[in-house]
Design a protein around this motif. Structure first.
Motif, PDB file in Angstrom:
ATOM      1  N   MET A   7       0.784  -1.109   0.059  1.00  0.00           N
ATOM      2  CA  MET A   7       0.010   0.053   0.058  1.00  0.00           C
ATOM      3  C   MET A   7       0.811   1.368   0.079  1.00  0.00           C
ATOM      4  O   MET A   7       1.929   1.320   0.458  1.00  0.00           O
ATOM      5  CB  MET A   7      -0.892   0.072   1.232  1.00  0.00           C
ATOM      6  CG  MET A   7      -2.088  -1.146   1.276  1.00  0.00           C
ATOM      7  SD  MET A   7      -3.409  -1.051   2.718  1.00  0.00           S
ATOM      8  CE  MET A   7      -3.683   0.747   2.526  1.00  0.00           C
ATOM      9  N   LEU A   8       0.461   2.261  -0.455  1.00  0.00           N
ATOM     10  CA  LEU A   8       0.967   3.855  -0.638  1.00  0.00           C
ATOM     11  C   LEU A   8       0.255   4.323   0.572  1.00  0.00           C
ATOM     12  O   LEU A   8      -0.852   4.284   0.859  1.00  0.00           O
ATOM     13  CB  LEU A   8       0.907   4.396  -1.631  1.00  0.00           C
ATOM     14  CG  LEU A   8       1.472   4.053  -2.940  1.00  0.00           C
ATOM     15  CD1 LEU A   8       0.983   4.841  -4.142  1.00  0.00           C
ATOM     16  CD2 LEU A   8       3.012   4.122  -2.963  1.00  0.00           C
ATOM     17  N   SER A   9       1.211   5.199   1.258  1.00  0.00           N
ATOM     18  CA  SER A   9       0.732   5.986   2.444  1.00  0.00           C
ATOM     19  C   SER A   9       0.063   7.211   2.027  1.00  0.00           C
ATOM     20  O   SER A   9       0.080   7.534   0.780  1.00  0.00           O
ATOM     21  CB  SER A   9       2.201   6.263   3.289  1.00  0.00           C
ATOM     22  OG  SER A   9       2.848   7.285   2.676  1.00  0.00           O
ATOM     23  N   GLU A  10      -0.700   7.732   2.921  1.00  0.00           N
ATOM     24  CA  GLU A  10      -1.642   8.885   2.644  1.00  0.00           C
ATOM     25  C   GLU A  10      -0.346  10.186   2.165  1.00  0.00           C
ATOM     26  O   GLU A  10      -0.752  10.759   1.164  1.00  0.00           O
ATOM     27  CB  GLU A  10      -2.249   9.426   3.753  1.00  0.00           C
ATOM     28  CG  GLU A  10      -3.285  10.830   3.535  1.00  0.00           C
ATOM     29  CD  GLU A  10      -4.089  11.242   4.803  1.00  0.00           C
ATOM     30  OE1 GLU A  10      -4.654  12.296   4.850  1.00  0.00           O
ATOM     31  OE2 GLU A  10      -4.240  10.118   5.510  1.00  0.00           O
ATOM     32  N   GLU A  11       0.729  10.052   2.643  1.00  0.00           N
ATOM     33  CA  GLU A  11       1.631  11.056   2.345  1.00  0.00           C
ATOM     34  C   GLU A  11       2.052  10.828   1.120  1.00  0.00           C
ATOM     35  O   GLU A  11       2.139  11.744   0.142  1.00  0.00           O
ATOM     36  CB  GLU A  11       2.647  11.291   3.236  1.00  0.00           C
ATOM     37  CG  GLU A  11       3.807  12.203   3.178  1.00  0.00           C
ATOM     38  CD  GLU A  11       4.921  12.407   4.067  1.00  0.00           C
ATOM     39  OE1 GLU A  11       5.919  12.716   3.721  1.00  0.00           O
ATOM     40  OE2 GLU A  11       4.963  11.499   5.151  1.00  0.00           O
ATOM     41  N   ALA A  12       2.462   9.579   0.641  1.00  0.00           N
ATOM     42  CA  ALA A  12       2.839   9.284  -0.772  1.00  0.00           C
ATOM     43  C   ALA A  12       1.802   9.523  -1.693  1.00  0.00           C
ATOM     44  O   ALA A  12       2.380   9.968  -2.826  1.00  0.00           O
ATOM     45  CB  ALA A  12       3.220   7.642  -0.810  1.00  0.00           C
ATOM     46  N   CYS A  13       0.615   9.232  -1.560  1.00  0.00           N
ATOM     47  CA  CYS A  13      -0.292   9.670  -2.386  1.00  0.00           C
ATOM     48  C   CYS A  13      -0.457  11.028  -2.661  1.00  0.00           C
ATOM     49  O   CYS A  13      -0.620  11.616  -3.751  1.00  0.00           O
ATOM     50  CB  CYS A  13      -1.682   8.882  -1.777  1.00  0.00           C
ATOM     51  SG  CYS A  13      -1.741   7.385  -1.857  1.00  0.00           S
ATOM     52  N   LYS A  14      -0.490  11.863  -1.661  1.00  0.00           N
ATOM     53  CA  LYS A  14      -0.597  13.242  -1.660  1.00  0.00           C
ATOM     54  C   LYS A  14       0.610  13.788  -2.608  1.00  0.00           C
ATOM     55  O   LYS A  14       0.615  14.776  -3.471  1.00  0.00           O
ATOM     56  CB  LYS A  14      -0.406  13.926  -0.310  1.00  0.00           C
ATOM     57  CG  LYS A  14      -0.563  15.479  -0.216  1.00  0.00           C
ATOM     58  CD  LYS A  14      -0.432  15.930   1.122  1.00  0.00           C
ATOM     59  CE  LYS A  14      -0.341  17.318   1.217  1.00  0.00           C
ATOM     60  NZ  LYS A  14      -0.213  18.030   2.561  1.00  0.00           N
ATOM     61  N   ASN A  15       1.949  13.296  -2.290  1.00  0.00           N
ATOM     62  CA  ASN A  15       3.085  13.754  -3.100  1.00  0.00           C
ATOM     63  C   ASN A  15       2.873  13.421  -4.527  1.00  0.00           C
ATOM     64  O   ASN A  15       3.311  14.142  -5.314  1.00  0.00           O
ATOM     65  CB  ASN A  15       4.418  13.137  -2.338  1.00  0.00           C
ATOM     66  CG  ASN A  15       4.596  13.644  -1.110  1.00  0.00           C
ATOM     67  OD1 ASN A  15       4.193  14.548  -0.567  1.00  0.00           O
ATOM     68  ND2 ASN A  15       5.400  12.975  -0.199  1.00  0.00           N
ATOM     69  N   LEU A  16       2.499  12.247  -4.727  1.00  0.00           N
ATOM     70  CA  LEU A  16       2.322  12.125  -6.237  1.00  0.00           C
ATOM     71  C   LEU A  16       1.395  12.798  -7.110  1.00  0.00           C
ATOM     72  O   LEU A  16       1.667  13.293  -8.066  1.00  0.00           O
ATOM     73  CB  LEU A  16       1.816  10.275  -6.198  1.00  0.00           C
ATOM     74  CG  LEU A  16       3.153   9.400  -6.068  1.00  0.00           C
ATOM     75  CD1 LEU A  16       2.315   8.041  -5.982  1.00  0.00           C
ATOM     76  CD2 LEU A  16       3.804   9.411  -7.260  1.00  0.00           C
ATOM     77  N   ILE A  17       0.295  13.187  -6.279  1.00  0.00           N
ATOM     78  CA  ILE A  17      -0.877  13.925  -6.825  1.00  0.00           C
ATOM     79  C   ILE A  17      -0.018  15.361  -6.932  1.00  0.00           C
ATOM     80  O   ILE A  17      -0.331  15.923  -8.173  1.00  0.00           O
ATOM     81  CB  ILE A  17      -1.919  14.127  -6.144  1.00  0.00           C
ATOM     82  CG1 ILE A  17      -2.823  12.875  -5.957  1.00  0.00           C
ATOM     83  CG2 ILE A  17      -2.854  15.270  -6.217  1.00  0.00           C
ATOM     84  CD1 ILE A  17      -4.006  12.698  -4.763  1.00  0.00           C
TER      85      ILE A  17
END
Length: 169
Positions: free
Chosen positions: A1-11
């Motif tokens: 899984m990707l962390s919430e922070e990793a998802c935010k950074n990718l966006i």
């Protein structure tokens, strides 16, 4: 899984870099079939995504055991309000010919948009697949599927494919 922070950074990293997506290898755009934005991404620049892809290979080895080879193909996708992708399969001609497994990693939280359901059709049954931020969804690339229109907000995902020498071997 990707962390919430990793998802935010990718966006944040790819949101403004995504371009209107085509529906063929030649980039033909037909908004009645597909209305989305896309950007190829590199695993070398995204260690968190690379770790998720490693998990995809392990899942394949456990469940499907398709012969896969080479690097996974990875895209950042953005669906604004009205964005969708009608029924399709992820196998096609040219470089799409040997796709074996498709995967989706939702980057948005489910409460940040409405619509945008991933629907997979197996025989006569249609299943709406729950999208949880950072959680990988994998399925054989030959399964018919679609993304319903986003009716509010923006839906961000990483989509990708594990390829092989031949299909389904």
């Amino acid at each position: 899984m990707l962390s919430e922070e990793a998802c935010k950074n990718l966006i944040e990293k790819y949101d403004t870099k995504a371009m209107p997506a085509g529906i063929t290898t030649k980039g033909f755009k037909n908004p009645t079939v597909r209305k989305a934005f896309s950007r190829s991404i590199s695993l070398e620049d995204n260690i968190d995504v690379n770790d998720c892809i490693t998990e995809c290979y392990l899942t394949n080895n456990k469940y499907w055991r398709y012969e896969t080879l080479g690097k996974a193909e990875i895209k950042f996708l953005k669906y604004n309000t009205g964005g969708h992708y009608d029924w399709h399969i992820d196998i096609g001609s040219h470089r799409h010919n040997n796709r074996k497994l498709a995967f989706v990693i939702p980057l948005s939280k489910p409460d940040e948009y409405e619509g945008g359901e991933l629907i997979i059709k197996t025989s006569s049954r249609e299943s709406s697949i729950p999208l949880e931020q950072g959680k990988i969804i994998m399925f054989p690339a030959f399964l018919l599927h679609k993304v319903t229109p986003v009716t509010h907000g923006k839906r961000y995902v990483i989509a990708g494919w594990l390829n092989g020498k031949n299909h389904f071997a």
